[in-house]
Design a protein around this motif. Structure first.
Motif, mmCIF file in Angstrom:
data_model
loop_
_atom_site.group_PDB
_atom_site.id
_atom_site.type_symbol
_atom_site.label_atom_id
_atom_site.label_comp_id
_atom_site.label_asym_id
_atom_site.label_seq_id
_atom_site.Cartn_x
_atom_site.Cartn_y
_atom_site.Cartn_z
ATOM 1 N N GLN A 52 47.726 31.152 19.873
ATOM 2 C CA GLN A 52 47.313 32.553 19.727
ATOM 3 C C GLN A 52 46.024 32.629 18.879
ATOM 4 N N PHE A 53 45.183 33.594 19.221
ATOM 5 C CA PHE A 53 43.925 33.781 18.486
ATOM 6 C C PHE A 53 44.206 34.561 17.198
ATOM 7 N N PHE A 54 43.471 34.242 16.114
ATOM 8 C CA PHE A 54 43.577 35.063 14.894
ATOM 9 C C PHE A 54 43.371 36.541 15.252
ATOM 10 N N VAL A 90 40.245 26.739 33.271
ATOM 11 C CA VAL A 90 40.988 27.964 32.963
ATOM 12 C C VAL A 90 41.543 27.902 31.545
ATOM 13 N N LEU A 91 41.625 29.080 30.921
ATOM 14 C CA LEU A 91 42.228 29.170 29.593
ATOM 15 C C LEU A 91 43.669 29.650 29.731
ATOM 16 N N SER A 92 44.605 28.836 29.244
ATOM 17 C CA SER A 92 46.020 29.198 29.282
ATOM 18 C C SER A 92 46.588 29.153 27.857
ATOM 19 N N VAL A 94 31.785 42.090 39.779
ATOM 20 C CA VAL A 94 32.601 40.972 40.267
ATOM 21 C C VAL A 94 34.060 41.243 39.902
ATOM 22 N N ASN A 95 34.894 41.406 40.928
ATOM 23 C CA ASN A 95 36.296 41.729 40.687
ATOM 24 C C ASN A 95 37.178 40.705 41.400
ATOM 25 N N THR A 96 37.847 39.871 40.623
ATOM 26 C CA THR A 96 38.650 38.804 41.229
ATOM 27 C C THR A 96 39.901 39.350 41.918
ATOM 28 N N LEU A 97 40.345 40.526 41.477
ATOM 29 C CA LEU A 97 41.550 41.122 42.070
ATOM 30 C C LEU A 97 41.277 41.612 43.490
ATOM 31 N N ALA A 154 30.569 37.093 34.624
ATOM 32 C CA ALA A 154 31.042 37.896 35.755
ATOM 33 C C ALA A 154 32.281 38.683 35.350
ATOM 34 N N SER A 155 32.296 39.957 35.714
ATOM 35 C CA SER A 155 33.453 40.815 35.435
ATOM 36 C C SER A 155 33.265 42.098 36.239
ATOM 37 N N PRO A 156 34.290 42.961 36.286
ATOM 38 C CA PRO A 156 34.126 44.214 37.033
ATOM 39 C C PRO A 156 32.890 45.010 36.605
ATOM 40 N N ALA A 184 53.493 34.725 34.393
ATOM 41 C CA ALA A 184 52.266 34.912 35.169
ATOM 42 C C ALA A 184 51.257 33.797 34.876
ATOM 43 N N LYS A 185 51.180 33.354 33.617
ATOM 44 C CA LYS A 185 50.256 32.259 33.279
ATOM 45 C C LYS A 185 50.731 30.940 33.902
ATOM 46 N N VAL A 186 52.059 30.732 33.967
ATOM 47 C CA VAL A 186 52.588 29.522 34.626
ATOM 48 C C VAL A 186 52.208 29.542 36.110
ATOM 49 N N GLY A 202 33.493 37.050 31.586
ATOM 50 C CA GLY A 202 32.408 36.687 30.656
ATOM 51 C C GLY A 202 32.015 37.779 29.679
ATOM 52 N N THR A 203 32.627 38.974 29.813
ATOM 53 C CA THR A 203 32.359 40.044 28.839
ATOM 54 C C THR A 203 33.480 40.161 27.809
ATOM 55 N N GLY A 204 34.554 39.379 27.956
ATOM 56 C CA GLY A 204 35.722 39.497 27.090
ATOM 57 C C GLY A 204 35.527 38.810 25.743
ATOM 58 N N LEU A 205 36.589 38.818 24.934
ATOM 59 C CA LEU A 205 36.527 38.214 23.596
ATOM 60 C C LEU A 205 36.099 36.744 23.686
ATOM 61 N N ILE A 206 36.822 35.958 24.464
ATOM 62 C CA ILE A 206 36.486 34.535 24.586
ATOM 63 C C ILE A 206 35.277 34.360 25.504
ATOM 64 N N GLY A 207 35.266 35.111 26.622
ATOM 65 C CA GLY A 207 34.211 34.945 27.627
ATOM 66 C C GLY A 207 32.817 35.137 27.058
ATOM 67 N N GLY A 236 57.316 38.002 30.872
ATOM 68 C CA GLY A 236 56.584 38.255 32.117
ATOM 69 C C GLY A 236 55.161 37.741 32.036
ATOM 70 N N TYR A 237 54.518 37.861 30.866
ATOM 71 C CA TYR A 237 53.136 37.393 30.708
ATOM 72 C C TYR A 237 53.072 35.866 30.860
ATOM 73 N N MET A 238 54.022 35.173 30.208
ATOM 74 C CA MET A 238 54.020 33.707 30.284
ATOM 75 C C MET A 238 54.331 33.242 31.714
ATOM 76 N N VAL A 264 38.200 32.968 32.162
ATOM 77 C CA VAL A 264 38.770 33.468 30.906
ATOM 78 C C VAL A 264 39.022 34.975 31.041
ATOM 79 N N SER A 265 39.374 35.388 32.264
ATOM 80 C CA SER A 265 39.684 36.801 32.486
ATOM 81 C C SER A 265 41.094 37.087 31.962
ATOM 82 N N ASN A 266 41.395 38.368 31.835
ATOM 83 C CA ASN A 266 42.733 38.763 31.389
ATOM 84 C C ASN A 266 43.145 40.037 32.105
ATOM 85 N N SER A 267 44.431 40.219 32.248
ATOM 86 C CA SER A 267 44.951 41.405 32.927
ATOM 87 C C SER A 267 44.789 42.633 32.035
#
Ligand SMILES: NC(=O)c1ccc[n+]([C@@H]2O[C@H](COP(=O)([O-])OP(=O)(O)OC[C@H]3O[C@@H](n4cnc5c(N)ncnc54)[C@H](OP(=O)(O)O)[C@@H]3O)[C@@H](O)[C@H]2O)c1
Length: 263
Positions: free
Chosen positions: A139-141, A100-102, A43-46, A37-39, A117-119, A15-20, A113-115, A64-67
């Motif tokens: 993709q985002f502008f 979830v945002l994919s 809050v750490n999902t990992l 929620a974020s580290p 992981a999203k799959v 929730g602190t990210g670009l989209i979140g 590798g990124y794709m 809407v978390s990201n690695s």
């Protein structure tokens, strides 16, 4: 159908990210009880830290978390472990809808590798017991500069001349909010920008607007985050919801914002 909003708690993971951060603002404006929620907020999902506490009483979770790292093994570890931890904690808390945002085309690009992981993230969600909605965005502008950087060698950016239909982060956030406020789809909705470009031309326009001297070269074999692309890899496969924001308007708004920050 839009759910009853009064007293409804929605937790936004990332929730602190670009989209979140945009999702948190938009849902808050619509009257939902929203928790970012974020580290940074413990809050750490990992690791699972803080998950049980933040999910208490939540009806919907938006992920809407990201690695932090896009390296193949790290990104797989992030989306696999985080999603497992999150889904198990949601089940324990009685959450009724996982959003979830994919990414559009994510299952067409197994060399990335990124794709991959999203799959894996999508698969875990589909096979779990909680009703879900998967929003696949193009993709985002805002991601244009990172794409250019990843494809840069010296003063040259090499990208394949495939079709590209990017969208503003603000429109992505609106689509995610629409899914969170609605009933679970138990399926996928695709969202994209209102215009199609050629990938290399789009990135070139962004660089020129920022007076970035790098030259963009159309190269059909240039890799995009580890994978070759075909003409349809990055555009929606069927009917997609379309964002409103046109690239030229977004570029001039971004330039105005940058000028007012300097002034
Ligand atoms: N870039 C694109 O063009 C594109 C296109 C379609 C879909 N997507 C998807 O959009 C999603 C969001 O991307 P974004 O650019 O908005 O991300 P972002 O700005 O990088 O934000 C990432 C968020 O994830 C949080 N986070 C990182 N590690 C975490 C952890 N261990 N536990 C919980 N939260 C953690 C961060 O928290 P902190 O602030 O505390 O670090 C931050 O809030 C991603 O899943 C991506 O795959 C991206």
């Amino acid at each position: 159908m839009t759910q009853e909003r009064s007293g409804m708690k929605i937790v936004v993971i990332g929730g602190t990210g670009l989209i979140g951060s945009k999702v948190v603002t938009k849902l808050g404006e619509r009257g939902y009880e929203v928790v970012a929620a974020s580290p940074n907020s413990g809050v750490n999902t990992l690791t699972g830290e803080g998950l049980a506490e933040v999910l208490e009483g939540a009806s919907v979770v938006v992920d809407v978390s990201n690695s932090p790292s896009f390296e193949d093994a790290a990104v797989m570890e992030f989306f696999q472990t985080s999603t497992r931890n999150l889904l198990n904690s949601e089940a324990a808390a009685g959450v009724g809808h996982h959003v979830v945002l994919s990414i559009v085309g994510t299952d067409l690009l197994p060399d990335s590798g990124y794709m991959r992981a999203k799959v894996t993230q999508e698969k875990l969600i589909k096979e779990f017991s909680i009703p879900y909605s998967i929003v696949r965005a193009t993709q985002f502008f805002e991601f244009g500069t990172r794409i250019a950087d990843s494809a840069t060698d010296g003063n040259t950016v090499r990208l394949p001349p495939v079709r590209f239909q990017p969208m503003a982060a603000d429109d992505v956030a609106s689509a995610v909010c629409g899914a969170a406020m609605g009933s679970p789809l138990n399926g996928i909705v695709e969202v994209a920008g209102p215009e199609q470009f050629r990938f290399d031309e789009f990135i070139s326009r962004g660089l020129i607007a920022r007076k970035d001297p790098r030259e963009v070269i159309a190269d059909p074999h240039a890799r995009y985050f580890g994978t070759e692309l075909s003409d349809g890899s990055l555009v929606p496969s069927g009917d997609a919801l379309l964002g409103e924001t046109r690239f030229a308007d977004w570029l001039s708004r971004s330039a105005n914002q940058a000028r007012s920050q300097v002034a």
